[in-house]
Design an enzyme around this catalytic site. Structure first.
Site, PDB file in Angstrom:
ATOM      1  N   GLY A   1      38.884  39.444  34.499  1.00  0.00           N
ATOM      2  CA  GLY A   1      38.731  37.990  34.489  1.00  0.00           C
ATOM      3  C   GLY A   1      37.610  37.551  35.406  1.00  0.00           C
ATOM      4  N   ILE A   2      37.665  36.280  35.812  1.00  0.00           N
ATOM      5  CA  ILE A   2      36.639  35.773  36.715  1.00  0.00           C
ATOM      6  C   ILE A   2      37.238  35.644  38.108  1.00  0.00           C
ATOM      7  CG2 ILE A   2      37.183  33.326  36.270  1.00  0.00           C
ATOM      8  CD1 ILE A   2      34.071  32.921  36.471  1.00  0.00           C
ATOM      9  N   GLY A   3      36.391  35.694  39.126  1.00  0.00           N
ATOM     10  CA  GLY A   3      36.867  35.455  40.477  1.00  0.00           C
ATOM     11  C   GLY A   3      36.549  36.607  41.402  1.00  0.00           C
ATOM     12  N   ALA A   4      37.007  36.432  42.649  1.00  0.00           N
ATOM     13  CA  ALA A   4      36.649  37.384  43.690  1.00  0.00           C
ATOM     14  C   ALA A   4      37.262  38.767  43.423  1.00  0.00           C
ATOM     15  CB  ALA A   4      37.117  36.854  45.040  1.00  0.00           C
ATOM     16  N   ILE A   5      38.478  38.797  42.880  1.00  0.00           N
ATOM     17  CA  ILE A   5      39.123  40.113  42.698  1.00  0.00           C
ATOM     18  C   ILE A   5      38.409  40.954  41.633  1.00  0.00           C
ATOM     19  CG2 ILE A   5      41.274  41.283  42.001  1.00  0.00           C
ATOM     20  CD1 ILE A   5      42.764  39.109  43.595  1.00  0.00           C
TER      21      ILE A   5
ATOM     22  N   GLU B   1      38.024  39.371  27.434  1.00  0.00           N
ATOM     23  CA  GLU B   1      37.957  37.958  27.058  1.00  0.00           C
ATOM     24  C   GLU B   1      36.607  37.373  27.472  1.00  0.00           C
ATOM     25  OE1 GLU B   1      41.511  35.909  27.966  1.00  0.00           O
ATOM     26  OE2 GLU B   1      40.428  34.293  28.926  1.00  0.00           O
TER      27      GLU B   1
ATOM     28  N   GLY C   1      44.208  34.629  28.308  1.00  0.00           N
ATOM     29  CA  GLY C   1      44.289  35.898  27.579  1.00  0.00           C
ATOM     30  C   GLY C   1      45.114  36.944  28.305  1.00  0.00           C
TER      31      GLY C   1
HETATM   32  N1  COA Z   1      52.274  29.344  45.656  1.00  0.00           N
HETATM   33  C1  COA Z   1      51.555  28.215  45.825  1.00  0.00           C
HETATM   34  N2  COA Z   1      50.218  28.162  45.708  1.00  0.00           N
HETATM   35  C2  COA Z   1      49.577  29.309  45.381  1.00  0.00           C
HETATM   36  C3  COA Z   1      50.249  30.520  45.173  1.00  0.00           C
HETATM   37  C4  COA Z   1      51.657  30.502  45.342  1.00  0.00           C
HETATM   38  N3  COA Z   1      52.382  31.610  45.162  1.00  0.00           N
HETATM   39  N4  COA Z   1      49.340  31.470  44.887  1.00  0.00           N
HETATM   40  C5  COA Z   1      48.129  30.888  44.886  1.00  0.00           C
HETATM   41  N5  COA Z   1      48.280  29.576  45.190  1.00  0.00           N
HETATM   42  C6  COA Z   1      47.219  28.570  45.290  1.00  0.00           C
HETATM   43  C7  COA Z   1      46.119  28.989  46.227  1.00  0.00           C
HETATM   44  O1  COA Z   1      46.438  28.656  47.573  1.00  0.00           O
HETATM   45  C8  COA Z   1      44.952  28.178  45.692  1.00  0.00           C
HETATM   46  O2  COA Z   1      45.124  26.844  46.115  1.00  0.00           O
HETATM   47  P1  COA Z   1      43.862  25.895  46.399  1.00  0.00           P
HETATM   48  O3  COA Z   1      43.232  25.709  45.054  1.00  0.00           O
HETATM   49  O4  COA Z   1      44.483  24.683  46.975  1.00  0.00           O
HETATM   50  O5  COA Z   1      42.983  26.656  47.356  1.00  0.00           O
HETATM   51  C9  COA Z   1      45.198  28.212  44.180  1.00  0.00           C
HETATM   52  O6  COA Z   1      46.578  28.486  44.016  1.00  0.00           O
HETATM   53  C10 COA Z   1      44.402  29.290  43.470  1.00  0.00           C
HETATM   54  O7  COA Z   1      44.671  30.509  44.101  1.00  0.00           O
HETATM   55  P2  COA Z   1      43.632  31.720  44.038  1.00  0.00           P
HETATM   56  O8  COA Z   1      44.252  32.865  44.770  1.00  0.00           O
HETATM   57  O9  COA Z   1      42.268  31.270  44.466  1.00  0.00           O
HETATM   58  O10 COA Z   1      43.672  32.000  42.509  1.00  0.00           O
HETATM   59  P3  COA Z   1      42.574  32.480  41.490  1.00  0.00           P
HETATM   60  O11 COA Z   1      41.464  31.520  41.392  1.00  0.00           O
HETATM   61  O12 COA Z   1      42.258  33.911  41.785  1.00  0.00           O
HETATM   62  O13 COA Z   1      43.436  32.369  40.143  1.00  0.00           O
HETATM   63  C11 COA Z   1      45.339  32.531  38.752  1.00  0.00           C
HETATM   64  C12 COA Z   1      44.663  33.018  40.031  1.00  0.00           C
HETATM   65  C13 COA Z   1      46.598  33.342  38.586  1.00  0.00           C
HETATM   66  C14 COA Z   1      45.675  31.059  38.840  1.00  0.00           C
HETATM   67  C15 COA Z   1      44.340  32.774  37.553  1.00  0.00           C
HETATM   68  O14 COA Z   1      43.995  34.127  37.508  1.00  0.00           O
HETATM   69  C16 COA Z   1      44.930  32.339  36.224  1.00  0.00           C
HETATM   70  O15 COA Z   1      44.902  31.176  35.886  1.00  0.00           O
HETATM   71  N6  COA Z   1      45.476  33.309  35.442  1.00  0.00           N
HETATM   72  C17 COA Z   1      46.059  33.039  34.136  1.00  0.00           C
HETATM   73  C18 COA Z   1      45.050  33.219  33.029  1.00  0.00           C
HETATM   74  C19 COA Z   1      44.529  34.618  32.919  1.00  0.00           C
HETATM   75  O16 COA Z   1      44.995  35.542  33.564  1.00  0.00           O
HETATM   76  N7  COA Z   1      43.560  34.791  32.038  1.00  0.00           N
HETATM   77  C20 COA Z   1      42.988  36.077  31.715  1.00  0.00           C
HETATM   78  C21 COA Z   1      41.795  36.402  32.498  1.00  0.00           C
HETATM   79  S1  COA Z   1      40.272  35.757  31.834  1.00  0.00           S
END
Ligand code: COA
Length: 436
Positions: free
Chosen positions: A215-219, A238, A336
């Site tokens: 996916g996208i992002g730091a990880i 995706e 996805g």
């Molecule tokens: N409880 C409350 N808040 C939480 C949390 C938890 N357990 N885990 C993360 N958060 C908050 C973070 O603090 C952050 O808040 P902020 O926006 O106020 O800073 C926000 O959620 C995003 O967290 P982050 O760790 O930066 O998430 P991310 O940008 O790496 O996204 C998902 C993680 C899970 C939201 C994202 O991967 C997603 O939407 N996945 C579903 C779709 C998918 O997997 N698609 C396929 C890949 S293309």
């Protein structure tokens, strides 16, 4: 009629084009970088003329001005993926949210289960034969060209001409608006020590010759940092962002060992910087195909050694994954994630990985654990406990597949943040009548 003549008959301004939207219509916005900003701005500027226009899209990178407070009389948002610009309106009940697997979205439009009266999209300028490319976003956009009654195209000189399936003749557009504004860009994220540790644990699970979905992002970007010494990796994902380019340029991504779409990076959308879009422009190595092909679990299952790496908000001690909501508050969507996790589970030799930090730190300084005894009340279960092979945090990789509830809880506690392990161990004792 020569296509150039036909093209001229369709040309209009954005303000004129949006007069074809009528009250009560369902307007679909093309996905992600394919969203046409000039058309969206013109539609919002014309808001007073509409009542109850439904707005549908998946990831939206635009202003989302149609979702601002006060707009609800004119527009009713109903996205399939919540983004920063729509979360507030959904939470405040000024809009709706429709859950759906990404791979199913074209079929839902095709069968009329999701209504599409007007599609607004952004495309490349036509080639010498009158064909435009959908550029970075083919996903559900290609299908909605057929499903919508009215198709309004913003032809943008900055949209890359990509290969794959998203090449359409100008005759499919009812109205055309020309622009040359920059298209949406997403800058590479900062990668900290936590992400690096997660990336290293994930990369250790990737064998030479694997095909990747990231996916996208730091990880995902951190994972790629640790894949530099691998051989013959492939991409069936995706989406891709800039991180993938570096691995391709280093010769690590060749696609030579893919079972299908060999020697190509197969994606349904692109999201990154201008560098990525320039790379994809008229480049046969990048094939952008519809999401009901790329994300279909049966297609994914045919890729031998498929690795899917996705993230989550919370994972409970049984391995149930919430990747999209904080209690009842919709944060994103399934996207996805399940398409790929299911596809891996159905195939051979692959691994599905949920990778996330062990905690999240909120802006007020509070620390929230992400491995929890129970998902928050009201949260969605995005991926079932049956579909996850590994959960990875900065503390290591926990194997879940084929592990008993007792063993998977043990493995998950082993990668939780040390500050939260005692609480999880207490729950373990209660649940299994055994000390951890
Ligand atoms: N409880 C409350 N808040 C939480 C949390 C938890 N357990 N885990 C993360 N958060 C908050 C973070 O603090 C952050 O808040 P902020 O926006 O106020 O800073 C926000 O959620 C995003 O967290 P982050 O760790 O930066 O998430 P991310 O940008 O790496 O996204 C998902 C993680 C899970 C939201 C994202 O991967 C997603 O939407 N996945 C579903 C779709 C998918 O997997 N698609 C396929 C890949 S293309």
């Amino acid at each position: 009629m020569d296509w150039r003549e036909l093209y001229k008959t369709k040309l209009c301004t954005a303000a004129e084009a949006v007069t074809h939207i009528k009250s009560g219509n369902a307007v679909v916005l093309a996905h992600c970088v394919g969203e046409p900003p000039a058309l969206v701005d013109a539609m919002v500027a014309n808001a007073a003329q509409y009542e109850n226009v439904e707005i549908k899209h998946m990831v939206s990178l635009g202003s989302g001005a149609y979702a601002a407070p006060g707009m609800e009389k004119h527009f009713r948002i109903n996205p399939i993926f919540a983004s920063a610009n729509t979360r507030g309106a959904i939470a405040e009940r000024r809009g709706d949210f429709t859950p759906a697997f990404f791979h199913e979205v074209p079929k839902l439009f095709r069968e009329g289960k999701l209504r599409a009266d007007v599609l607004m999209l952004q495309v490349s300028p036509p080639d010498e034969h009158g064909y435009c490319s959908l550029g970075p976003s083919v996903d559900y956009t290609l299908q909605t060209i057929s499903s919508a009654k009215t198709v309004i195209a913003q032809v943008n000189a900055n949209t890359p001409f990509t290969y794959g399936d998203g090449i359409v003749h100008i005759s499919v557009f009812n109205h055309i608006v020309e622009t040359d504004s920059p298209i949406y860009e997403i800058q590479p994220p900062k990668i900290g020590d936590t992400e690096k540790a997660i990336g290293e644990h994930c990369a250790a699970l990737v064998e030479d010759g694997s095909t990747l979905q990231l996916g996208i992002g730091a990880i995902p970007d951190a994972v790629m940092l640790f894949l530099k010494n691998k051989k013959d990796l492939g991409i069936h994902s995706e989406m891709i962002s800039d991180g993938t380019l570096k691995l391709f340029e280093a010769g690590v991504i060749t696609g030579a060992k893919k079972s299908m779409n060999k020697n190509r990076m197969t994606v349904t959308f692109l999201m990154g910087t201008r560098k990525l879009y320039d790379f994809a422009h008229r480049n046969p190595v990048v094939e952008v195909r519809p999401v009901d092909y790329v994300n279909h679990p049966t297609i994914i299952s045919k890729q031998y050694k498929m690795i899917a790496i996705n993230s989550a908000l919370q994972v409970d001690l049984m391995g149930q994954v919430n990747a999209e909501s904080m209690g009842l508050r919709q944060f994103s969507g399934v996207g996805g994630q399940v398409d790929f996790m299911r596809g891996v589970a159905m195939g051979e030799g692959g691994k599905s990985i949920v990778a996330m930090p062990s905690v999240t730190v909120k802006k007020d300084g509070s620390v929230i654990p992400k491995i929890v005894p129970f998902l928050d009340q009201g949260s969605a279960i995005t991926t079932s406990r049956n579909d996850v092979d590994y959960v990875v945090t900065e503390y290591g990789a926990a194997l879940l597949k084929a592990q008993s509830l007792r063993q998977r809880a043990k493995n998950l506690i082993g990668i939780a943040h040390p500050d939260h392990r005692d609480e999880l161990k207490e729950e373990f004792k209660k649940r299994f009548d055994e000390a951890y």
